[in-house]
Design an enzyme around this catalytic site. Structure first.
Site, PDB file in Angstrom:
ATOM      1  N   SER A 157       0.835  -1.199   0.000  1.00 48.73           N
ATOM      2  CA  SER A 157       0.000   0.000   0.000  1.00 48.73           C
ATOM      3  C   SER A 157       0.864   1.240   0.000  1.00 48.73           C
ATOM      4  O   SER A 157       1.959   1.257   0.582  1.00 48.73           O
ATOM      5  CB  SER A 157      -0.858  -0.016   1.270  1.00 48.73           C
ATOM      6  OG  SER A 157      -1.440   1.251   1.489  1.00 48.73           O
TER       7      SER A 157
ATOM      8  N   TYR B  32      -1.939  -1.011  11.062  1.00 48.29           N
ATOM      9  CA  TYR B  32      -2.197  -1.472   9.695  1.00 48.29           C
ATOM     10  C   TYR B  32      -0.990  -1.163   8.808  1.00 48.29           C
ATOM     11  O   TYR B  32      -0.471  -2.026   8.095  1.00 48.29           O
ATOM     12  CB  TYR B  32      -3.464  -0.804   9.134  1.00 48.29           C
ATOM     13  CG  TYR B  32      -3.562  -0.880   7.633  1.00 48.29           C
ATOM     14  CD1 TYR B  32      -3.884  -2.077   7.003  1.00 48.29           C
ATOM     15  CD2 TYR B  32      -3.297   0.234   6.839  1.00 48.29           C
ATOM     16  CE1 TYR B  32      -3.935  -2.155   5.615  1.00 48.29           C
ATOM     17  CE2 TYR B  32      -3.341   0.170   5.461  1.00 48.29           C
ATOM     18  CZ  TYR B  32      -3.664  -1.027   4.857  1.00 48.29           C
ATOM     19  OH  TYR B  32      -3.692  -1.098   3.488  1.00 48.29           O
TER      20      TYR B  32
ATOM     21  N   LYS C 165       1.867  -3.701   6.944  1.00 45.32           N
ATOM     22  CA  LYS C 165       2.274  -3.711   5.529  1.00 45.32           C
ATOM     23  C   LYS C 165       3.788  -3.609   5.419  1.00 45.32           C
ATOM     24  O   LYS C 165       4.421  -4.323   4.646  1.00 45.32           O
ATOM     25  CB  LYS C 165       1.609  -2.552   4.764  1.00 45.32           C
ATOM     26  CG  LYS C 165       0.116  -2.734   4.525  1.00 45.32           C
ATOM     27  CD  LYS C 165      -0.165  -3.764   3.439  1.00 45.32           C
ATOM     28  CE  LYS C 165      -1.645  -4.110   3.370  1.00 45.32           C
ATOM     29  NZ  LYS C 165      -1.964  -5.262   2.526  1.00 45.32           N
TER      30      LYS C 165
HETATM   31  C1  UD1 Z   1      -6.980   5.154   3.721  1.00 42.95           C
HETATM   32  C2  UD1 Z   1      -6.049   4.727   4.819  1.00 42.95           C
HETATM   33  C3  UD1 Z   1      -4.857   4.024   4.179  1.00 42.95           C
HETATM   34  C4  UD1 Z   1      -5.347   2.850   3.351  1.00 42.95           C
HETATM   35  C5  UD1 Z   1      -6.353   3.322   2.314  1.00 42.95           C
HETATM   36  C6  UD1 Z   1      -6.980   2.151   1.594  1.00 42.95           C
HETATM   37  C7  UD1 Z   1      -6.368   6.321   6.654  1.00 42.95           C
HETATM   38  C8  UD1 Z   1      -5.772   7.434   7.437  1.00 42.95           C
HETATM   39  N1  UD1 Z   1      -5.645   5.883   5.611  1.00 42.95           N
HETATM   40  O1  UD1 Z   1      -6.274   6.038   2.855  1.00 42.95           O
HETATM   41  O2  UD1 Z   1      -3.977   3.581   5.186  1.00 42.95           O
HETATM   42  O3  UD1 Z   1      -4.249   2.253   2.702  1.00 42.95           O
HETATM   43  O4  UD1 Z   1      -7.399   4.044   2.963  1.00 42.95           O
HETATM   44  O5  UD1 Z   1      -7.677   2.614   0.474  1.00 42.95           O
HETATM   45  O6  UD1 Z   1      -7.438   5.836   6.948  1.00 42.95           O
HETATM   46  N2  UD1 Z   1     -12.397  11.655   3.151  1.00 42.95           N
HETATM   47  C9  UD1 Z   1     -13.419  12.537   3.470  1.00 42.95           C
HETATM   48  N3  UD1 Z   1     -14.573  12.036   4.004  1.00 42.95           N
HETATM   49  C10 UD1 Z   1     -14.757  10.693   4.236  1.00 42.95           C
HETATM   50  C11 UD1 Z   1     -13.707   9.798   3.910  1.00 42.95           C
HETATM   51  C12 UD1 Z   1     -12.542  10.318   3.373  1.00 42.95           C
HETATM   52  O7  UD1 Z   1     -13.283  13.751   3.275  1.00 42.95           O
HETATM   53  O8  UD1 Z   1     -15.820  10.310   4.730  1.00 42.95           O
HETATM   54  C13 UD1 Z   1     -11.163  12.192   2.557  1.00 42.95           C
HETATM   55  C14 UD1 Z   1      -9.914  11.927   3.364  1.00 42.95           C
HETATM   56  O9  UD1 Z   1      -9.686  12.942   4.285  1.00 42.95           O
HETATM   57  C15 UD1 Z   1      -8.850  11.868   2.266  1.00 42.95           C
HETATM   58  C16 UD1 Z   1      -9.607  11.289   1.062  1.00 42.95           C
HETATM   59  O10 UD1 Z   1     -10.985  11.513   1.327  1.00 42.95           O
HETATM   60  O11 UD1 Z   1      -8.424  13.164   1.920  1.00 42.95           O
HETATM   61  C17 UD1 Z   1      -9.388   9.795   0.867  1.00 42.95           C
HETATM   62  O12 UD1 Z   1      -9.680   9.109   2.074  1.00 42.95           O
HETATM   63  P1  UD1 Z   1      -9.738   7.506   2.108  1.00 42.95           P
HETATM   64  O13 UD1 Z   1     -10.601   7.017   1.016  1.00 42.95           O
HETATM   65  O14 UD1 Z   1     -10.081   7.089   3.503  1.00 42.95           O
HETATM   66  O15 UD1 Z   1      -8.251   7.053   1.735  1.00 42.95           O
HETATM   67  P2  UD1 Z   1      -6.842   7.426   2.416  1.00 42.95           P
HETATM   68  O16 UD1 Z   1      -6.996   8.280   3.610  1.00 42.95           O
HETATM   69  O17 UD1 Z   1      -5.953   7.916   1.339  1.00 42.95           O
END
Ligand code: UD1
Length: 337
Positions: free
Chosen positions: A123, A147, A151
């Site tokens: 990842s 997590y 990895k």
């Molecule tokens: C997350 C995990 C990462 C994992 C990946 C798998 C965390 C901190 N990181 O990554 O370890 O490998 O998922 O795909 O959890 N967002 C919102 N609202 C939401 C959900 C997300 O604004 O309800 C934003 C987040 O702040 C971020 C973006 O969307 O900027 C992507 O979030 P997400 O899909 O959870 O992925 P990662 O944080 O990149």
């Protein structure tokens, strides 16, 4: 025959489709702890052939040994692992046991059976908060939660195993950016069993009317529109990257580490607009505080994968959102009966 651990899961199931398309026979090994058995029928519908599966846990070394021998397995794609960051903080031992000990058990069974080809699900989380962008494979690695540590530990175990028997193993560590989307048939996709933690499945459930509004975690990041920026890769592109990695390993012994991403930065609000275009419906959202542990931006330099594997992501944001929405809409309809 390729063994696909976690083959009933989100990325695993799409990789099975890509293997079938490439004419590569495979066998799923899954304990269905975070997936549904109905995926097997759906895969059979997509591929036009029954999908063989052994139900089991990767920590069951004796079962793995039997499966490797009985099915003339020549290589393994290893997806079976837990993946929720928050849960890993609350239950670290469960994560280290399933992810790290599970990988060790798999490697021991493989070594004993003389199967030394492995494609591993890593990842982009291993890059932590990258010092510059886009992220290259030679950047330093770090972790901030169990997590991510699991990895990194699994990556280390693989490097050490490769070094212990030089030239014997063929191992690919594939560092995924953000896998999203679904198969274009609408038959398989991401199927979170709880409230989704990740952006795309959450937005899809808002569009479907299951959730009221998206919380956008922060609009004061130093990015184009202030919201978090990621590299969202269509799961079918990602799946094809595994087939390309297997092909590469056939000709190249040793340890390969590559990013699988698009190289295209996309903000949270751009993703929201993408789902609005795909569904023709508005996505209500509210700005919320930043989520602890989130980085402002992370996207891949995908050029090494293109150079070595001859692979690059080809699906754009609109097809990601269209396919994710088709899948989500289908799930919603089937639950309504
Ligand atoms: C997350 C995990 C990462 C994992 C990946 C798998 C965390 C901190 N990181 O990554 O370890 O490998 O998922 O795909 O959890 N967002 C919102 N609202 C939401 C959900 C997300 O604004 O309800 C934003 C987040 O702040 C971020 C973006 O969307 O900027 C992507 O979030 P997400 O899909 O959870 O992925 P990662 O944080 O990149």
């Amino acid at each position: 025959m390729i063994l696909v651990t976690g083959g009933a899961g989100f990325i695993g199931s799409h990789t099975c489709v890509a293997l079938a398309q490439a004419g590569q026979p495979f066998l799923i090994f899954d304990n269905f702890s975070n997936s549904r058995r109905s995926v097997l029928d759906r895969l059979a519908q997509i591929t036009g052939a029954p999908v063989p599966c052994v139900e089991g846990d990767v920590r069951d070394e004796a079962l793995l040994a039997r499966v490797l021998a009985d099915h003339a397995i020549t290589g393994v794609i290893h997806f079976a692992a837990f993946k929720a960051v928050g849960e890993s903080v609350a239950q670290p031992l469960r994560y280290y046991d399933n992810n790290v000990a599970g990988t060790v058990a798999l490697l021991r069974a493989m070594q004993a059976a003389g199967v030394r080809t492995l494609v591993f699900s890593s990842s982009a989380t291993v890059y932590g908060d990258p010092a510059s962008l886009p992220v290259r494979e030679d950047f330093p690695t770090s972790a901030t939660n169990p997590y991510g540590w699991s990895k990194l530990m699994m990556e280390q175990v693989l490097a050490d195993v490769d070094a212990s028997e030089p030239g014997q193993w063929r191992i690919a560590r594939l560092r995924y950016f953000n896998p999203v989307g679904a198969h274009a048939s609408g038959l398989i996709g991401e199927d979170p069993q709880d409230v989704p933690n990740n952006l795309a499945p959450y937005v899809a459930q808002v569009v479907a009317g299951w959730r009221e509004a998206l919380s956008v975690y922060g609009n004061d990041y130093p990015t184009s529109d202030g919201t978090g920026v990621r590299d969202y890769i269509h799961v079918c592109d990602l799946a094809e990257g595994h087939v390309a990695a297997l092909r590469y390993l056939r000709a190249h012994p040793g340890l390969l580490t590559v990013n699988l991403g698009t190289g295209r930065p996309v903000s949270v609000l751009e993703m929201v607009r993408g789902f609005e275009r795909a569904s023709g419906r508005p996505v209500p959202y509210r700005i919320a505080p930043r989520r602890p542990g989130d980085v402002a931006a992370c996207w891949a330099d995908p050029s090494l994968a293109e150079r070595l594997l001859g692979w690059r992501a080809s699906r754009d944001l609109d097809s990601i959102c269209t396919d994710a929405w088709r899948w989500q809409d289908g799930v919603a309809r089937s639950l309504r009966g």
